[in-house]
Design a protein around this motif. Structure first.
Motif, short mmCIF file in Angstrom:
data_model
loop_
_atom_site.label_atom_id
_atom_site.label_comp_id
_atom_site.label_asym_id
_atom_site.label_seq_id
_atom_site.Cartn_x
_atom_site.Cartn_y
_atom_site.Cartn_z
N GLU A 352 25.61 -37.70 54.95
CA GLU A 352 26.15 -36.98 54.69
C GLU A 352 27.15 -36.74 53.54
O GLU A 352 26.76 -36.44 51.96
CB GLU A 352 27.15 -35.52 55.54
CG GLU A 352 27.93 -34.45 54.81
CD GLU A 352 28.78 -33.37 55.77
OE1 GLU A 352 29.65 -32.71 54.83
OE2 GLU A 352 28.43 -33.55 57.24
N THR A 353 27.90 -38.27 53.63
CA THR A 353 28.55 -38.29 52.23
C THR A 353 27.78 -38.96 51.19
O THR A 353 27.79 -38.34 50.05
CB THR A 353 29.75 -39.36 52.82
OG1 THR A 353 30.76 -39.17 53.88
CG2 THR A 353 30.29 -40.52 51.82
N SER A 362 26.92 -39.34 41.48
CA SER A 362 27.41 -40.25 41.98
C SER A 362 29.73 -40.25 41.11
O SER A 362 29.85 -41.00 40.59
CB SER A 362 27.38 -41.21 41.18
OG SER A 362 25.70 -41.07 41.04
N ASN A 363 29.71 -38.58 41.00
CA ASN A 363 31.30 -38.90 40.67
C ASN A 363 32.26 -38.68 41.86
O ASN A 363 32.09 -37.41 42.98
CB ASN A 363 31.60 -37.12 39.70
CG ASN A 363 32.79 -37.23 39.32
OD1 ASN A 363 33.19 -36.99 40.06
ND2 ASN A 363 32.94 -36.19 37.67
N VAL A 364 33.09 -39.45 41.87
CA VAL A 364 33.64 -39.90 43.35
C VAL A 364 34.55 -38.78 43.69
O VAL A 364 35.09 -38.00 44.10
CB VAL A 364 34.15 -41.12 42.81
CG1 VAL A 364 35.55 -41.41 43.73
CG2 VAL A 364 33.39 -41.69 43.11
N HIS A 365 34.79 -38.41 42.12
CA HIS A 365 36.57 -37.27 42.59
C HIS A 365 35.24 -35.72 42.98
O HIS A 365 36.30 -35.41 43.66
CB HIS A 365 37.15 -36.51 41.02
CG HIS A 365 37.47 -38.29 40.68
ND1 HIS A 365 38.68 -38.46 41.34
CD2 HIS A 365 37.70 -39.78 39.59
CE1 HIS A 365 39.54 -39.56 40.31
NE2 HIS A 365 38.67 -40.14 39.95
N MET A 371 33.93 -32.35 49.53
CA MET A 371 34.07 -32.84 50.81
C MET A 371 35.30 -32.41 51.81
O MET A 371 35.56 -33.03 52.19
CB MET A 371 33.78 -34.21 51.64
CG MET A 371 32.02 -34.26 51.15
SD MET A 371 31.46 -36.42 51.44
CE MET A 371 31.39 -35.86 53.26
N HIS A 372 36.61 -32.19 50.67
CA HIS A 372 37.76 -32.11 51.18
C HIS A 372 38.29 -33.78 51.49
O HIS A 372 38.51 -33.23 52.54
CB HIS A 372 38.31 -31.05 52.14
CG HIS A 372 37.25 -29.56 51.88
ND1 HIS A 372 38.01 -29.33 50.80
CD2 HIS A 372 36.33 -28.98 52.23
CE1 HIS A 372 37.34 -27.81 50.56
NE2 HIS A 372 36.32 -27.81 51.09
N LEU A 378 36.35 -41.49 50.87
CA LEU A 378 35.20 -41.56 50.05
C LEU A 378 34.86 -42.63 49.48
O LEU A 378 33.70 -43.73 50.18
CB LEU A 378 35.18 -39.94 48.78
CG LEU A 378 33.69 -40.71 48.49
CD1 LEU A 378 33.06 -39.79 49.23
CD2 LEU A 378 33.57 -39.55 46.94
N ASN A 379 35.63 -43.43 48.63
CA ASN A 379 35.04 -44.63 48.49
C ASN A 379 35.03 -46.18 49.58
O ASN A 379 34.17 -46.30 49.71
CB ASN A 379 36.00 -45.44 47.33
CG ASN A 379 36.37 -44.75 46.23
OD1 ASN A 379 35.05 -44.66 45.38
ND2 ASN A 379 37.90 -44.22 45.13
N TYR A 380 35.89 -45.58 50.83
CA TYR A 380 35.67 -46.69 52.03
C TYR A 380 34.25 -46.30 52.24
O TYR A 380 33.65 -47.49 52.61
CB TYR A 380 36.57 -46.13 52.02
CG TYR A 380 36.56 -46.69 54.22
CD1 TYR A 380 36.90 -48.42 53.92
CD2 TYR A 380 35.76 -46.42 54.99
CE1 TYR A 380 36.62 -48.80 55.36
CE2 TYR A 380 35.80 -46.44 56.55
CZ TYR A 380 36.44 -48.41 56.69
OH TYR A 380 35.88 -48.98 58.04
#
Length: 416
Positions: A352-353, A362-365, A371-372, A378-380
């Motif tokens: 899902e991530t 591909s925008n991490v923020h 996903m709250h 998320l980076n992990y």
């Protein structure tokens, strides 16, 4: 408003022609009168008098009731009353739409709305006799409108056949299309596309009447022709400016569905339109595309919830074809298989991530906010995804294939 005796002595002269019909009713009632068809186009109107309100003036100038006036009448519950009953109603002043005091009645044959009569009463009192006179006037106007309908019926049947020829692509001769378009008064110049609305309920006469009514009264687009087919309303839409066409069509789709929900409590009405073409020989392509959008919206409801245009389907246009091809070739994406296996063993959310991360370009923020979760979390997860799936997020080709395979996998899971 003046008192009078029964009306039918003078109305017989105007059944075959609308000319003078409104004048005859106005003379009997003693106030200005406007007669409209079921779609608020003027059939006949009486001579001008003093103190005529803005709504009447605008209607006469346009030969049709302005849209803001129609919307105001619906919001005030006036139109609903006219649709529900054949009894005359008294309408108080509505300053917001420039409407003065009115006496109104629907013109009908049994339960079918044929039109409306509006008498501008101003501040004069309305008696029971006036109400009876309006009812009798509606009967005579009904005779006229029914005769007009009978004349149009055969033409409409032939017009429908021509429209189906365009929709199915069975007529491709430009000269013949031009000849028939002229014969049936269909303007096929400019930009053309097909819009389709799909109803979950069976198309009752009441639903058809409201749907037809809205296509005539919403002014964003020009409806060249319309046809009902089972649970679908099919429209041929025309515009002069291709640059504004998509935006106008989207606004029309959304307003039509919204008003049908408001007036008939339809919660699950879908609309879509195909690509816009400048040749009537390509109308059949636009029709197929509109149907394709509806099919995919049903199949991929989450991803296409707000999509109503074939142009905006993006990769969803090709998912079913890709899925079929993959099944024939026994294809599987090893990266997704490994991640899915890891999720099942560790009760994690890596798959899902990955999907959210790819959807957010591909925008991490943005992905973390969706996903709250914290960006560090998320980076992990992304680090674990890269390791387990052997994925290079800098490889656009790999990311594109991952996203397509994820969409196909989700759809297959829903079908299980």
């Amino acid at each position: 408003m003046k008192h009078s005796s029964h009306l039918n002595y003078s109305y017989k002269d105007y059944i075959d022609s609308p000319e003078g019909l409104a004048d005859s009713i106005a003379e009997t009632l003693g106030c200005p009168v406007t007669i409209e068809d079921a779609n608020h186009r003027i059939v006949s109107y009486s001579k001008h008098e003093k103190n005529v309100d803005e709504a009447r003036i605008a209607t006469i100038m346009r030969r049709k009731v302005p849209e803001h006036v129609i919307n105001g009448l619906w919001k005030q519950g006036i139109m609903a009353k006219l649709f529900e009953s054949d009894q005359p109603i008294i309408v108080k002043t509505i300053d917001s739409i420039g409407l003065g005091h009115r006496l109104a009645v629907s013109v009908r044959k049994n339960n079918e709305i044929l039109g409306f009569i509006w008498a501008q009463t101003n501040d004069l009192s309305v008696t029971a006799e006036h109400l009876e006179e309006m009812k009798e006037a509606a009967q005579w106007v009904s005779h006229h409108l029914l005769r007009q309908q009978a004349k149009k019926k055969k033409t409409e049947e032939n017009r429908k056949e021509f429209f189906w020829q365009l929709l199915t692509g069975s007529l491709q001769n430009p000269a013949e299309i031009k000849r028939l378009a002229k014969k049936f008064h269909m303007n096929l110049q400019g930009q053309l596309c097909v819009a389709v609305f799909e109803f979950t309920e069976d198309m009752s006469q009441a639903v058809e009447r409201h749907a037809y009514y809205l296509t005539e009264t919403l002014h964003q687009t020009r409806i060249v022709n319309r046809i009902f087919d089972d649970q679908q309303l099919i429209l041929l839409v025309r515009t002069d400016n291709k640059e504004d066409a998509n935006e106008m069509n989207q606004a029309f789709i959304r307003e039509f569905t919204q008003k049908m929900k408001e007036r008939l409590n339809f919660e699950d009405l879908k609309g879509a339109f195909g690509l816009i073409y400048d040749s009537p020989t390509l109308i059949s392509d636009s029709y197929k595309q509109a149907l394709k959008v509806l099919e995919l919206k049903e199949q991929y409801s989450a991803g296409l919830q707000h999509v109503d245009n074939y142009q905006d389907l993006g990769v969803y246009q090709f998912l079913n074809e890709l899925s079929s091809l993959q099944k024939r070739e026994n294809y599987k994406n090893d990266a997704l298989t490994n991640i899915r296996t890891y999720d099942e063993r560790h009760n994690s959310m890596l798959l899902e991530t990955l999907k959210v991360f790819l959807e957010k370009n591909s925008n991490v923020h943005q992905a973390a906010a969706h996903m709250h979760i914290h960006t560090n979390t998320l980076n992990y997860r992304l680090k674990r995804i890269k390791e387990i799936g052997n994925i290079d997020f800098k490889d656009m080709n790999q990311k594109t294939m991952l996203y397509l395979d994820l969409l196909i996998y989700e759809n297959e899971q829903e079908d299980l």
